[in-house]
Write a protein that holds these residues in place. Structure first.
Motif, PDB file in Angstrom:
ATOM      1  N   ALA A   1       0.832  -1.210   0.000  1.00 26.25           N
ATOM      2  CA  ALA A   1       0.000   0.000   0.000  1.00 26.25           C
ATOM      3  C   ALA A   1       0.866   1.260   0.000  1.00 26.25           C
ATOM      4  O   ALA A   1       0.549   2.230  -0.702  1.00 26.25           O
ATOM      5  N   THR A   2       1.957   1.232   0.731  1.00 27.53           N
ATOM      6  CA  THR A   2       2.871   2.373   0.749  1.00 27.53           C
ATOM      7  C   THR A   2       3.492   2.580  -0.628  1.00 27.53           C
ATOM      8  O   THR A   2       3.540   3.701  -1.141  1.00 27.53           O
ATOM      9  N   MET A   3       3.963   1.493  -1.231  1.00 26.61           N
ATOM     10  CA  MET A   3       4.607   1.594  -2.542  1.00 26.61           C
ATOM     11  C   MET A   3       3.640   2.051  -3.624  1.00 26.61           C
ATOM     12  O   MET A   3       3.958   2.945  -4.417  1.00 26.61           O
ATOM     13  N   VAL A   4       2.455   1.442  -3.676  1.00 24.97           N
ATOM     14  CA  VAL A   4       1.480   1.794  -4.707  1.00 24.97           C
ATOM     15  C   VAL A   4       0.990   3.214  -4.514  1.00 24.97           C
ATOM     16  O   VAL A   4       0.908   3.993  -5.472  1.00 24.97           O
ATOM     17  N   GLY A   5       0.675   3.573  -3.279  1.00 24.32           N
ATOM     18  CA  GLY A   5       0.227   4.939  -3.008  1.00 24.32           C
ATOM     19  C   GLY A   5       1.273   5.963  -3.403  1.00 24.32           C
ATOM     20  O   GLY A   5       0.964   6.984  -4.034  1.00 24.32           O
ATOM     21  N   ALA A   6       2.517   5.677  -3.070  1.00 25.71           N
ATOM     22  CA  ALA A   6       3.600   6.598  -3.420  1.00 25.71           C
ATOM     23  C   ALA A   6       3.761   6.702  -4.928  1.00 25.71           C
ATOM     24  O   ALA A   6       3.939   7.804  -5.465  1.00 25.71           O
ATOM     25  N   LEU A   7       3.686   5.569  -5.611  1.00 28.40           N
ATOM     26  CA  LEU A   7       3.844   5.595  -7.068  1.00 28.40           C
ATOM     27  C   LEU A   7       2.721   6.398  -7.721  1.00 28.40           C
ATOM     28  O   LEU A   7       2.972   7.222  -8.616  1.00 28.40           O
ATOM     29  N   LEU A   8       1.499   6.190  -7.278  1.00 31.04           N
ATOM     30  CA  LEU A   8       0.368   6.933  -7.838  1.00 31.04           C
ATOM     31  C   LEU A   8       0.515   8.435  -7.577  1.00 31.04           C
ATOM     32  O   LEU A   8       0.289   9.256  -8.465  1.00 31.04           O
ATOM     33  N   LEU A   9       0.892   8.791  -6.360  1.00 32.87           N
ATOM     34  CA  LEU A   9       1.085  10.212  -6.044  1.00 32.87           C
ATOM     35  C   LEU A   9       2.256  10.802  -6.830  1.00 32.87           C
ATOM     36  O   LEU A   9       2.179  11.942  -7.303  1.00 32.87           O
TER      37      LEU A   9
END
Length: 186
Positions: free
Chosen positions: A153-161
């Motif tokens: 969730a941290t990685m995906v959220g960061a990538l999207l942002l």
């Protein structure tokens, strides 16, 4: 125009699925069948000889994208002498890099398809494939005593942002902050 052989038809089908997997990650599943077929170098008319529907293609393309991600995970571990922790860190390094941020078409389907899958029918084949792929990726990311879902969730959220703020200094800061957080936790 003559008929194509079964082997050529299968090759064409795989080309369409590969093309769709790239286009859907890059532009979303709202890409038209005509655009997918054109990008694959094939005519629109041949689509329904190969696929029952666009939804069927979305499901196959989603499965292919997750298979590519699994291949990358395996490749990273093998490149690091079979050592999971080193391969995991290499995958995290790639995932939270400007290169991955800038290459959605060849990127992670977890991030690339998230918005479309949130809008997709819950019982669709693509939705099931996506949910299974996300679960498998989170499980793979789980280090000793770590929750793979939190890491993912941290990685995906960061990538999207980071993709959403691309072109501003904030984009690289987001990637760096997430990289620090997940690298320290593993």
């Amino acid at each position: 125009m003559g008929r194509v052989s079964q082997a050529q038809a299968q090759e064409n089908r795989q080309r369409v699925v590969a093309t769709a997997a790239r286009l859907f990650r890059e532009k979303g599943t709202n890409v038209s069948v005509a655009d997918v077929m054109n990008a694959a170098g094939l005519t629109h008319g041949g689509f329904y000889k190969q696929f029952a529907s666009k939804d069927a293609l979305v499901g196959e393309a989603t499965a292919r994208a997750f298979a590519e991600l699994e291949g990358r995970r395996t490749q990273e571990v093998e490149a690091h002498g079979g050592q999971y922790n080193a391969g995991r860190q290499a995958l995290i390094d790639w995932y939270l890099s400007p290169e991955h941020r800038d290459d959605a078409a060849d990127g992670c389907p977890t991030a690339g398809l998230a918005v479309d899958m949130a809008r997709d029918a819950e019982g669709s084949a693509a939705h099931r494939v996506y949910a299974d792929g996300v679960g498998e990726f989170a499980e793979w990311l789980a280090g000793e005593g770590e929750d793979g879902l939190v890491c993912l969730a941290t990685m995906v959220g960061a990538l999207l942002l980071a993709r959403g703020t691309h072109g501003s200094p904030l984009s690289d800061k987001i990637l760096h902050a997430a990289h620090e957080a997940v690298s320290q936790s593993g």
